[in-house]
Design a protein around this motif. Structure first.
Motif, PDB file in Angstrom:
ATOM      1  N   THR A  28       0.826  -1.206   0.000  1.00 24.10           N
ATOM      2  CA  THR A  28       0.000   0.000   0.000  1.00 24.10           C
ATOM      3  C   THR A  28       0.858   1.253   0.000  1.00 24.10           C
ATOM      4  N   VAL A  29       1.931   1.240   0.774  1.00 25.97           N
ATOM      5  CA  VAL A  29       2.845   2.379   0.796  1.00 25.97           C
ATOM      6  C   VAL A  29       3.491   2.575  -0.573  1.00 25.97           C
ATOM      7  N   GLU A  30       3.852   1.477  -1.209  1.00 28.17           N
ATOM      8  CA  GLU A  30       4.552   1.568  -2.490  1.00 28.17           C
ATOM      9  C   GLU A  30       3.625   1.893  -3.656  1.00 28.17           C
ATOM     10  N   LEU A 101       9.631  -3.324  19.156  1.00 28.38           N
ATOM     11  CA  LEU A 101       9.505  -4.598  18.457  1.00 28.38           C
ATOM     12  C   LEU A 101      10.058  -4.475  17.047  1.00 28.38           C
ATOM     13  N   GLY A 102      10.577  -5.567  16.525  1.00 26.70           N
ATOM     14  CA  GLY A 102      11.184  -5.560  15.202  1.00 26.70           C
ATOM     15  C   GLY A 102      10.251  -5.053  14.129  1.00 26.70           C
ATOM     16  N   GLU A 103      10.775  -4.225  13.242  1.00 22.70           N
ATOM     17  CA  GLU A 103      10.022  -3.684  12.113  1.00 22.70           C
ATOM     18  C   GLU A 103      10.598  -4.262  10.829  1.00 22.70           C
ATOM     19  N   PRO A 104      10.030  -5.370  10.343  1.00 18.33           N
ATOM     20  CA  PRO A 104      10.639  -6.020   9.182  1.00 18.33           C
ATOM     21  C   PRO A 104      10.641  -5.188   7.914  1.00 18.33           C
ATOM     22  N   VAL A 105       9.786  -4.170   7.840  1.00 18.80           N
ATOM     23  CA  VAL A 105       9.742  -3.367   6.621  1.00 18.80           C
ATOM     24  C   VAL A 105      11.023  -2.571   6.449  1.00 18.80           C
ATOM     25  N   THR A 106      11.513  -1.944   7.534  1.00 21.90           N
ATOM     26  CA  THR A 106      12.720  -1.130   7.434  1.00 21.90           C
ATOM     27  C   THR A 106      13.948  -1.847   7.971  1.00 21.90           C
ATOM     28  N   GLU A 107      13.724  -2.988   8.663  1.00 22.82           N
ATOM     29  CA  GLU A 107      14.815  -3.805   9.197  1.00 22.82           C
ATOM     30  C   GLU A 107      15.779  -2.977  10.041  1.00 22.82           C
ATOM     31  N   GLY A 108      15.215  -2.057  10.842  1.00 19.79           N
ATOM     32  CA  GLY A 108      16.021  -1.274  11.755  1.00 19.79           C
ATOM     33  C   GLY A 108      16.699  -0.068  11.138  1.00 19.79           C
ATOM     34  N   ALA A 114      10.720   8.407   0.609  1.00 20.44           N
ATOM     35  CA  ALA A 114       9.637   7.800  -0.162  1.00 20.44           C
ATOM     36  C   ALA A 114       8.751   6.934   0.731  1.00 20.44           C
ATOM     37  N   TRP A 115       9.390   6.214   1.651  1.00 18.59           N
ATOM     38  CA  TRP A 115       8.619   5.366   2.554  1.00 18.59           C
ATOM     39  C   TRP A 115       7.738   6.210   3.475  1.00 18.59           C
ATOM     40  N   VAL A 116       8.287   7.284   4.015  1.00 24.72           N
ATOM     41  CA  VAL A 116       7.514   8.153   4.914  1.00 24.72           C
ATOM     42  C   VAL A 116       6.352   8.792   4.166  1.00 24.72           C
ATOM     43  N   GLU A 117       6.602   9.267   2.947  1.00 22.41           N
ATOM     44  CA  GLU A 117       5.525   9.864   2.157  1.00 22.41           C
ATOM     45  C   GLU A 117       4.416   8.848   1.900  1.00 22.41           C
ATOM     46  N   GLY A 118       4.812   7.617   1.607  1.00 17.61           N
ATOM     47  CA  GLY A 118       3.811   6.576   1.385  1.00 17.61           C
ATOM     48  C   GLY A 118       3.000   6.285   2.633  1.00 17.61           C
ATOM     49  N   LEU A 119       3.659   6.276   3.782  1.00 13.06           N
ATOM     50  CA  LEU A 119       2.951   6.077   5.047  1.00 13.06           C
ATOM     51  C   LEU A 119       1.957   7.193   5.299  1.00 13.06           C
ATOM     52  N   ARG A 176       1.413  10.867  14.673  1.00 11.17           N
ATOM     53  CA  ARG A 176       1.233  12.020  13.786  1.00 11.17           C
ATOM     54  C   ARG A 176       2.479  12.901  13.769  1.00 11.17           C
ATOM     55  N   ARG A 177       3.074  13.083  14.932  1.00  7.78           N
ATOM     56  CA  ARG A 177       4.280  13.902  15.007  1.00  7.78           C
ATOM     57  C   ARG A 177       5.421  13.257  14.219  1.00  7.78           C
ATOM     58  N   TRP A 178       5.562  11.942  14.374  1.00  6.44           N
ATOM     59  CA  TRP A 178       6.622  11.233  13.658  1.00  6.44           C
ATOM     60  C   TRP A 178       6.452  11.390  12.156  1.00  6.44           C
ATOM     61  N   LEU A 179       5.214  11.353  11.685  1.00  2.00           N
ATOM     62  CA  LEU A 179       4.948  11.440  10.256  1.00  2.00           C
ATOM     63  C   LEU A 179       5.040  12.864   9.705  1.00  2.00           C
ATOM     64  N   SER A 180       4.926  13.870  10.580  1.00  2.00           N
ATOM     65  CA  SER A 180       4.845  15.249  10.104  1.00  2.00           C
ATOM     66  C   SER A 180       6.180  15.969  10.070  1.00  2.00           C
ATOM     67  N   VAL A 181       7.208  15.386  10.672  1.00  2.00           N
ATOM     68  CA  VAL A 181       8.504  16.049  10.761  1.00  2.00           C
ATOM     69  C   VAL A 181       9.484  15.415   9.781  1.00  2.00           C
ATOM     70  N   ASP A 182      10.243  16.253   9.074  1.00  2.00           N
ATOM     71  CA  ASP A 182      11.267  15.766   8.141  1.00  2.00           C
ATOM     72  C   ASP A 182      12.648  16.177   8.631  1.00  2.00           C
ATOM     73  N   PRO A 183      13.537  15.211   8.843  1.00  2.00           N
ATOM     74  CA  PRO A 183      13.272  13.771   8.851  1.00  2.00           C
ATOM     75  C   PRO A 183      12.556  13.364  10.134  1.00  2.00           C
ATOM     76  N   PRO A 184      11.876  12.211  10.148  1.00  2.00           N
ATOM     77  CA  PRO A 184      11.173  11.780  11.363  1.00  2.00           C
ATOM     78  C   PRO A 184      12.133  11.645  12.535  1.00  2.00           C
ATOM     79  N   PRO A 185      11.780  12.195  13.696  1.00  2.00           N
ATOM     80  CA  PRO A 185      12.658  12.084  14.866  1.00  2.00           C
ATOM     81  C   PRO A 185      12.633  10.664  15.416  1.00  2.00           C
ATOM     82  N   PRO A 186      13.610  10.301  16.236  1.00  2.00           N
ATOM     83  CA  PRO A 186      13.603   8.967  16.842  1.00  2.00           C
ATOM     84  C   PRO A 186      12.317   8.736  17.643  1.00  2.00           C
ATOM     85  N   MET A 187      11.704   7.587  17.445  1.00  2.00           N
ATOM     86  CA  MET A 187      10.433   7.299  18.097  1.00  2.00           C
ATOM     87  C   MET A 187      10.558   7.286  19.616  1.00  2.00           C
ATOM     88  N   ASP A 188      11.677   6.782  20.131  1.00  2.00           N
ATOM     89  CA  ASP A 188      11.811   6.730  21.585  1.00  2.00           C
ATOM     90  C   ASP A 188      11.850   8.126  22.192  1.00  2.00           C
TER      91      ASP A 188
END
Length: 206
Positions: A28-30, A101-108, A114-119, A176-188
């Motif tokens: 869906t993202v792609e 938890l592991g995120e297999p899409v980005t593999e860490g 492009a991925w963020v825009e798709g999300l 929402r904050r993670w998705l709105s900032v370029d580049p996305p800040p660390p989630m933690d």
């Protein structure tokens, strides 16, 4: 031996569910939601369309399944926190564990633009809003049960419901904050900031 086989079977089912959900998200993202078929998702995950139907009723359900899984992980982590730990400190650690938890899409790896825009497009997709709302309600129910257990209250009491609602809102803001900032800040960092404010009583910014 039967117990071992049953455990292996459940683990494989869980892994298949995760694979289907991530395949749905990735495609869906792609490509965009309208350009993804259930057959595409099943093929991406290496299973049949019949297997897909055993797990999900629609591609929308498959996409938001990750939200359900993370909510369950956060609730489970909250149940494992030390009994004497302050509630918001415990919730912060549980949220950090859930998002770690592991995120297999980005593999860490840090997500590319492009991925963020798709999300962003996927999250804003009108056809998915109902599924996201259902996922949010289910997540809050999970949180309320965990908070009720921790505080020796009933899950339909005001306190666990209120805390669960605040947790759900906080996680939505973090996303929402993670998705709105370029580049996305660390989630933690986002999680510690948002839940730290709640732990402090949400004081006015200076």
């Amino acid at each position: 031996m039967d117990t071992d086989r049953a455990g292996l079977r459940e683990r494989k089912k869980h892994e298949t569910r995760i694979a289907l959900s991530w395949a749905a998200i990735r495609l869906t993202v792609e490509r965009g939601l309208d350009n993804v078929r259930i057959e595409d998702i099943a093929a991406e995950a290496g299973v049949s369309t019949r297997t897909f139907s055993n797990y999900f009723g629609s591609k929308g359900e498959a996409i938001v399944a990750r939200h359900h899984d993370r909510a369950r992980a956060i609730a489970a982590a909250l149940r494992e926190r030390p009994a004497g730990e302050p509630i918001w400190e415990a919730i912060t650690h549980a949220a950090l564990a859930g998002f770690a938890l592991g995120e297999p899409v980005t593999e860490g790896r840090p997500p590319d633009q492009a991925w963020v825009e798709g999300l962003r497009l996927m999250v804003a997709e009108p056809a998915l809003q109902g599924e996201f709302q259902k996922a949010g309600a289910a997540a809050e129910a999970e949180f309320a049960l965990a908070v009720a257990e921790r505080t020796s209250t009933d899950a339909d009491d005001v306190y666990p419901l209120l805390v669960a609602g605040v947790v759900g809102a906080a996680l939505n803001i973090v996303t929402r904050r993670w998705l709105s900032v370029d580049p996305p800040p660390p989630m933690d960092e986002l999680l510690r900031d948002v839940f730290g404010r709640l732990a402090a009583g949400l004081p006015e910014p200076r």
